[in-house]
Design an enzyme around this catalytic site. Structure first.
Site, PDB file in Angstrom:
ATOM      1  N   ASP A 100      -4.401  -5.990  -8.160  1.00 38.86           N
ATOM      2  CA  ASP A 100      -4.837  -5.089  -6.655  1.00 38.86           C
ATOM      3  C   ASP A 100      -5.112  -4.450  -6.818  1.00 38.86           C
ATOM      4  O   ASP A 100      -4.952  -3.150  -8.286  1.00 38.86           O
ATOM      5  CB  ASP A 100      -3.679  -6.151  -5.433  1.00 38.86           C
ATOM      6  CG  ASP A 100      -3.695  -5.183  -4.228  1.00 38.86           C
ATOM      7  OD1 ASP A 100      -5.212  -5.380  -3.818  1.00 38.86           O
ATOM      8  OD2 ASP A 100      -3.277  -5.821  -3.264  1.00 38.86           O
ATOM      9  N   HIS A 113       0.431  -1.240  -0.097  1.00 41.09           N
ATOM     10  CA  HIS A 113       0.320   0.201  -0.096  1.00 41.09           C
ATOM     11  C   HIS A 113       1.324   1.264   0.390  1.00 41.09           C
ATOM     12  O   HIS A 113       0.409   2.109  -0.747  1.00 41.09           O
ATOM     13  CB  HIS A 113      -0.728  -0.099   1.564  1.00 41.09           C
ATOM     14  CG  HIS A 113      -2.113  -1.408   1.617  1.00 41.09           C
ATOM     15  ND1 HIS A 113      -1.742  -2.615   1.816  1.00 41.09           N
ATOM     16  CD2 HIS A 113      -2.758  -1.060   0.763  1.00 41.09           C
ATOM     17  CE1 HIS A 113      -2.458  -3.028   1.693  1.00 41.09           C
ATOM     18  NE2 HIS A 113      -3.350  -2.182   0.871  1.00 41.09           N
TER      19      HIS A 113
END
Length: 361
Positions: A259, A187
């Site tokens: 993702d 992230h």
């Protein structure tokens, strides 16, 4: 074909995040112009600090407005809902413990979870995690994995998938080819793993193989660079990983989903021309843009959609590649149930809370 028609073509490969508990003007524009095939919800999409009936009614309205603006009867209505620290919903939706604790309860917990997701109109859960908890200081996977050996992770991830399937929710194995050995959070930055293909075969690929054997319909990519397998690009863009290993060696015939493209590990790459084509060519069918991490703005989403259109017109992305991806998506959507949003019986929730307690011991 007009520009707006071409943008809608990208929408057929897009899972889009929504900005809040009501549709903003930006949301309405994106849903109308891009016509995404699905949406992904987060905590920001549920009213907080209100009664169950109040937040559920608000969420029901949000769901129906999404379909209205997207002009789609059938959509992938999705939620990241693993249990543990990955739960987006307010109470009284059950807070089941993280995957590492579930073990023999995995299938039963997944069945209960799926029942609750259905009541929210959700038809696809971004679970189970098929990663192996092999790095003790992994900041992003850790207890989200079902085990610290490939055999245990495979057994219980498969049980969990069976539970979702039995209650009518699509499952997705993540994060291919394995995020369990990283010490960095994708992230925030791009993790690099110096594993060989043989290393992957001996550990990371084992749970994915087990889930492919029972025909899990979706597999999510990892935004990780494996320089000893593909030194140039992370897995989400890698033919060596998605085409050669996942499609050819493991024989996966389902839908490959990226993702979240907003994650810092990869977000800048997707602002460069040709990146979305590279990901399609590598074997990605579906792309998540959550608008949850870096920015809720739609600018990035449109940049990626426009890059898709330009890649098609320039020929760097072949029609046949997009058509094959579309066929896989259409085939899956055709068998994906569409659920109404409805109140769950209190007795069901009480039974599930007992199961959550039992799973924690």
């Amino acid at each position: 074909m007009s520009g707006s028609q071409e943008l809608k073509r990208f929408g057929h490969h897009l899972i889009l995040g929504i900005s809040g508990t009501k549709l903003s003007d930006d949301d309405k524009r994106a849903l109308s112009e891009l016509k995404p095939i699905g949406v992904i919800f987060f905590a920001k999409n549920f009213l907080d600090g209100t009664s169950y009936q109040v937040w559920l009614e608000s969420f029901k309205d949000l769901n129906s407005h999404i379909r209205e603006y997207a002009e789609r009867d059938s959509m992938f209505i999705t939620l990241d809902h693993e249990g543990g620290r990955v739960i987006r919903t307010p109470s009284p939706i059950t807070r089941f413990p993280h995957a590492l604790l579930l073990r023999s309860h995995a299938r039963e917990v997944a069945k209960a979870t799926a029942l609750e997701l259905k009541s929210l109109g959700i038809n696809l859960s971004w679970a189970p995690v098929a990663d192996v908890f092999s790095h003790p200081h992994n900041p992003v996977i850790g207890s989200r994995a079902f085990g610290n050996t490939p055999e245990i992770a495979a057994k219980y991830a498969r049980d969990y998938y069976f539970g979702l399937q039995e209650s009518g929710i699509l499952g997705c194995a993540k994060h291919f080819p394995g995020h369990g050995d990283t010490s960095k959070d994708s992230h925030i930055e791009l993790p690099i793993l110096n594993l060989t293909l043989e290393d992957l075969r001996l550990r990371e690929l084992i749970p994915f193989k087990a889930l492919i054997e029972v025909q899990i319909p979706l597999i999510m990519t990892a935004h990780i660079l494996f320089p000893r397998i593909d030194p140039d690009v992370p897995a989400t863009l890698s033919q060596a990983i998605l085409k050669t290993i996942l499609r050819e060696e493991l024989g996966f015939k389902g839908v490959v989903v990226s993702d979240d493209l907003d994650m810092k590990a990869i977000s800048d790459m997707f602002m460069k021309a040709g990146t979305v084509a590279r990901s399609f060519n590598a074997g990605c069918d579906l792309f998540i843009v959550s608008r949850n991490i870096n920015s809720s703005s739609l600018e990035r989403t449109y940049r990626i959609a426009e890059d898709f259109v330009q890649s098609l017109s320039k020929g760097s992305l072949d029609e046949s590649v997009v058509e094959a991806a579309r066929e896989r998506i259409d085939k899956l959507l055709a068998v994906t149930p569409q659920y109404p949003v409805e109140v769950l019986d209190k007795d069901v929730l009480l039974r599930h809370s007992g199961l959550a307690i039992a799973s924690s011991y």
